[in-house]
Design an enzyme around this catalytic site. Sequence first.
Site, mmCIF file in Angstrom:
data_model
loop_
_atom_site.group_PDB
_atom_site.id
_atom_site.type_symbol
_atom_site.label_atom_id
_atom_site.label_comp_id
_atom_site.label_asym_id
_atom_site.label_seq_id
_atom_site.Cartn_x
_atom_site.Cartn_y
_atom_site.Cartn_z
ATOM 1 N N TYR A 15 -21.369 -25.019 17.504
ATOM 2 C CA TYR A 15 -20.975 -25.833 16.352
ATOM 3 C C TYR A 15 -20.018 -25.011 15.494
ATOM 4 O O TYR A 15 -20.270 -23.828 15.264
ATOM 5 C CB TYR A 15 -22.234 -26.211 15.555
ATOM 6 C CG TYR A 15 -22.058 -27.393 14.657
ATOM 7 C CD1 TYR A 15 -21.857 -28.670 15.168
ATOM 8 C CD2 TYR A 15 -22.085 -27.244 13.268
ATOM 9 C CE1 TYR A 15 -21.699 -29.761 14.340
ATOM 10 C CE2 TYR A 15 -21.942 -28.332 12.427
ATOM 11 C CZ TYR A 15 -21.752 -29.596 12.962
ATOM 12 O OH TYR A 15 -21.595 -30.675 12.133
ATOM 13 N N VAL B 25 -27.754 -42.279 11.997
ATOM 14 C CA VAL B 25 -26.488 -42.654 11.353
ATOM 15 C C VAL B 25 -26.204 -44.127 11.626
ATOM 16 O O VAL B 25 -25.871 -44.898 10.715
ATOM 17 C CB VAL B 25 -25.303 -41.799 11.861
ATOM 18 C CG1 VAL B 25 -23.997 -42.282 11.224
ATOM 19 C CG2 VAL B 25 -25.499 -40.319 11.552
ATOM 20 N N GLY C 101 -20.450 -36.718 19.811
ATOM 21 C CA GLY C 101 -20.163 -36.812 21.240
ATOM 22 C C GLY C 101 -21.438 -36.622 22.037
ATOM 23 O O GLY C 101 -21.549 -35.720 22.869
ATOM 24 N N TRP D 139 -15.777 -35.590 9.892
ATOM 25 C CA TRP D 139 -16.783 -34.533 9.867
ATOM 26 C C TRP D 139 -17.192 -34.329 8.415
ATOM 27 O O TRP D 139 -16.384 -33.867 7.589
ATOM 28 C CB TRP D 139 -16.208 -33.244 10.466
ATOM 29 C CG TRP D 139 -17.231 -32.162 10.665
ATOM 30 C CD1 TRP D 139 -18.578 -32.321 10.843
ATOM 31 C CD2 TRP D 139 -16.989 -30.753 10.711
ATOM 32 N NE1 TRP D 139 -19.187 -31.102 11.006
ATOM 33 C CE2 TRP D 139 -18.234 -30.126 10.937
ATOM 34 C CE3 TRP D 139 -15.839 -29.971 10.607
ATOM 35 C CZ2 TRP D 139 -18.367 -28.749 11.022
ATOM 36 C CZ3 TRP D 139 -15.969 -28.596 10.702
ATOM 37 C CH2 TRP D 139 -17.219 -27.987 10.916
ATOM 38 N N SER E 99 -28.991 -44.527 16.621
ATOM 39 C CA SER E 99 -29.079 -43.204 15.991
ATOM 40 C C SER E 99 -29.388 -43.434 14.516
ATOM 41 O O SER E 99 -29.201 -44.545 13.997
ATOM 42 C CB SER E 99 -27.748 -42.463 16.134
ATOM 43 O OG SER E 99 -26.741 -43.113 15.386
ATOM 44 N N LYS F 54 -35.899 -39.066 16.176
ATOM 45 C CA LYS F 54 -35.631 -38.163 15.048
ATOM 46 C C LYS F 54 -36.922 -37.558 14.516
ATOM 47 O O LYS F 54 -37.902 -38.260 14.287
ATOM 48 C CB LYS F 54 -34.934 -38.974 13.952
ATOM 49 C CG LYS F 54 -34.723 -38.254 12.659
ATOM 50 C CD LYS F 54 -33.684 -37.171 12.738
ATOM 51 C CE LYS F 54 -32.293 -37.697 12.866
ATOM 52 N NZ LYS F 54 -31.293 -36.671 13.138
ATOM 53 N N ARG G 12 -32.566 -49.460 28.379
ATOM 54 C CA ARG G 12 -33.919 -48.884 28.415
ATOM 55 C C ARG G 12 -34.898 -50.008 28.669
ATOM 56 O O ARG G 12 -34.572 -51.185 28.424
ATOM 57 C CB ARG G 12 -34.223 -48.186 27.088
ATOM 58 C CG ARG G 12 -34.331 -49.163 25.917
ATOM 59 C CD ARG G 12 -34.310 -48.466 24.579
ATOM 60 N NE ARG G 12 -32.994 -47.904 24.311
ATOM 61 C CZ ARG G 12 -32.803 -46.731 23.718
ATOM 62 N NH1 ARG G 12 -33.830 -46.016 23.300
ATOM 63 N NH2 ARG G 12 -31.597 -46.280 23.511
HETATM 64 N N1 NAP Z 1 -19.359 -35.954 12.069
HETATM 65 C C1 NAP Z 1 -20.317 -35.890 11.159
HETATM 66 O O1 NAP Z 1 -20.065 -35.600 9.994
HETATM 67 C C2 NAP Z 1 -21.717 -36.188 11.573
HETATM 68 C C3 NAP Z 1 -22.719 -36.345 10.612
HETATM 69 C C4 NAP Z 1 -24.008 -36.703 11.045
HETATM 70 C C5 NAP Z 1 -24.267 -36.830 12.398
HETATM 71 N N2 NAP Z 1 -23.259 -36.615 13.272
HETATM 72 C C6 NAP Z 1 -23.464 -36.775 14.713
HETATM 73 O O2 NAP Z 1 -23.867 -38.107 14.911
HETATM 74 C C7 NAP Z 1 -24.655 -38.187 16.077
HETATM 75 C C8 NAP Z 1 -25.941 -38.920 15.730
HETATM 76 O O3 NAP Z 1 -26.681 -38.151 14.802
HETATM 77 P P1 NAP Z 1 -28.137 -38.648 14.330
HETATM 78 O O4 NAP Z 1 -28.726 -37.614 13.462
HETATM 79 O O5 NAP Z 1 -28.024 -40.032 13.819
HETATM 80 O O6 NAP Z 1 -28.853 -38.624 15.748
HETATM 81 P P2 NAP Z 1 -30.230 -39.199 16.274
HETATM 82 O O7 NAP Z 1 -30.873 -40.091 15.268
HETATM 83 O O8 NAP Z 1 -30.982 -38.064 16.838
HETATM 84 O O9 NAP Z 1 -29.751 -40.162 17.482
HETATM 85 C C9 NAP Z 1 -29.129 -39.683 18.622
HETATM 86 C C10 NAP Z 1 -28.408 -40.849 19.299
HETATM 87 O O10 NAP Z 1 -27.667 -40.331 20.402
HETATM 88 C C11 NAP Z 1 -28.012 -41.100 21.571
HETATM 89 N N3 NAP Z 1 -27.910 -40.224 22.732
HETATM 90 C C12 NAP Z 1 -28.609 -39.102 22.966
HETATM 91 N N4 NAP Z 1 -28.226 -38.553 24.131
HETATM 92 C C13 NAP Z 1 -27.255 -39.361 24.629
HETATM 93 C C14 NAP Z 1 -26.467 -39.338 25.816
HETATM 94 N N5 NAP Z 1 -26.570 -38.359 26.718
HETATM 95 N N6 NAP Z 1 -25.582 -40.333 26.003
HETATM 96 C C15 NAP Z 1 -25.452 -41.320 25.117
HETATM 97 N N7 NAP Z 1 -26.172 -41.403 23.963
HETATM 98 C C16 NAP Z 1 -27.066 -40.427 23.735
HETATM 99 C C17 NAP Z 1 -29.424 -41.578 21.313
HETATM 100 O O11 NAP Z 1 -29.667 -42.690 22.113
HETATM 101 P P3 NAP Z 1 -31.058 -42.878 22.919
HETATM 102 O O12 NAP Z 1 -32.036 -43.439 21.927
HETATM 103 O O13 NAP Z 1 -30.690 -43.814 23.985
HETATM 104 O O14 NAP Z 1 -31.459 -41.511 23.415
HETATM 105 C C18 NAP Z 1 -29.328 -41.931 19.816
HETATM 106 O O15 NAP Z 1 -28.702 -43.175 19.655
HETATM 107 C C19 NAP Z 1 -24.820 -36.757 16.569
HETATM 108 O O16 NAP Z 1 -23.833 -36.496 17.528
HETATM 109 C C20 NAP Z 1 -24.548 -35.948 15.319
HETATM 110 O O17 NAP Z 1 -24.131 -34.630 15.610
HETATM 111 C C21 NAP Z 1 -22.008 -36.304 12.899
#
Ligand code: NAP
Length: 367
Positions: free
Chosen positions: A65, A179, A274, A298, A177, A358, A201
């Site tokens: 990261y 988000v 991603g 980001w 997710s 989560k 699923r």
């Molecule tokens: N850019 C930014 O500022 C920012 C800020 C916050 C979060 N993020 C990013 O946003 C994403 C979601 O964060 P979150 O905290 O909301 O996550 P989260 O609640 O843990 O959810 C993860 C999500 O990713 C999916 N997933 C996991 N493995 C996968 C795969 N191999 N292929 C496709 N989908 C997959 C899950 O689907 P399943 O239920 O099907 O496993 C779920 O929908 C992460 O990548 C995080 O790093 C970015």
Amino acid sequence: MAFGATRIARQMLGRAIAYSEYGNPKQVLRCIQYPVQHCSPEELTVRFLASPINPSDINQIEGVYPSRPSMTTDLTPNTPSAVAGNEGVVEVIDVGSSLRDRWEPGQWAVMSTTNLGTWRTHLTTKPENLIRVDQYAFHNVQEAASLTVNPCTAFMLLHSAVKLQPGDWFMQTGANSVVGMNILQLARHFGYNSINIIRARPDAESLKERLRQLGATYVITDEELMQRSEMKKLVPKWTENNPPKLGIDCVSGRTATEMSKYLANSATISTYGGMSRQPLGIPVSLLIFKDLRFHGFWLTKWKDEQPSKFRDLVIQMQEYYRRDVLHSPDVDLVDVDANAEPADFLKPFTDSIGAHGKKVMLFHYDN
Ligand SMILES: NC(=O)c1ccc[n+]([C@@H]2O[C@H](COP(=O)([O-])OP(=O)(O)OC[C@H]3O[C@@H](n4cnc5c(N)ncnc54)[C@H](OP(=O)(O)O)[C@@H]3O)[C@@H](O)[C@H]2O)c1
């Protein structure tokens, strides 16, 4: 919900989840113990009530990261280390003498900066690193613990790349997710329509229903998205020929490429994650004939550049919780005994990493 304020007992030992090298979290994380410092006149001592495990926390420990805490000898004199975690809610337990007109024991706060290390029990820090919050604005402690990353990201994704009007459509991947679920709740508040993609699923129908309850207009699985002849009829019918102006993506790979085919001419894809660990492949025809635009968001960079706007955004999100616009989506609460032996303190963290859904770590204190 109130937690009693506690003065620092002499020789109190804090516990933290730390690492001294990057790698597989289950292998590199360890629990360290440290004396809780008394605060200077300009500092506060706080204890953590709850801290989520976010995907970026894991990426930091893996060393992949871009934003990472420095490894220091502050807590581990022999080997430099960093404390994991970036988000959480704290309760103030001691206030430096020059801050007593503004802070008091029992006050709740969240992090204003990244890399403070939130998978720990105690921290002595400057007030600039914290944003005061009103504990009574939230339905539960996990909402306050998760205030600074996902709701703020959701709001920015709906507002930074494209100016949507009520009735407009967007599409998103990773709709379940946290988000994604925050996006759905905010979209309902702003009157936006959405087509949402989840991974196929066995219980897809119940998840679709859950997302519709949160504000989704339509929910499809990634397998359904791939049925192109069907989707080419359904999307124009659903959107009444007002195709989505915005695509929001945290998955990338084939799912994001396929989603991009249903967006309006000159629409923008806003990428913020991603999760598939696959690149985003875009056919040149979508660039030439549809003029699709690409945007990355980001939160870490945005808040470093605009710290006071970030503070305002956090308070705005707090008010959305107070007004029931936002509710914490389903998260798993994981109990952590703040006084546990190091191995027992570490275990709930390592058990939670990589597990589905989560996780929010909930710290329990004796008093
Ligand atoms: N850019 C930014 O500022 C920012 C800020 C916050 C979060 N993020 C990013 O946003 C994403 C979601 O964060 P979150 O905290 O909301 O996550 P989260 O609640 O843990 O959810 C993860 C999500 O990713 C999916 N997933 C996991 N493995 C996968 C795969 N191999 N292929 C496709 N989908 C997959 C899950 O689907 P399943 O239920 O099907 O496993 C779920 O929908 C992460 O990548 C995080 O790093 C970015």
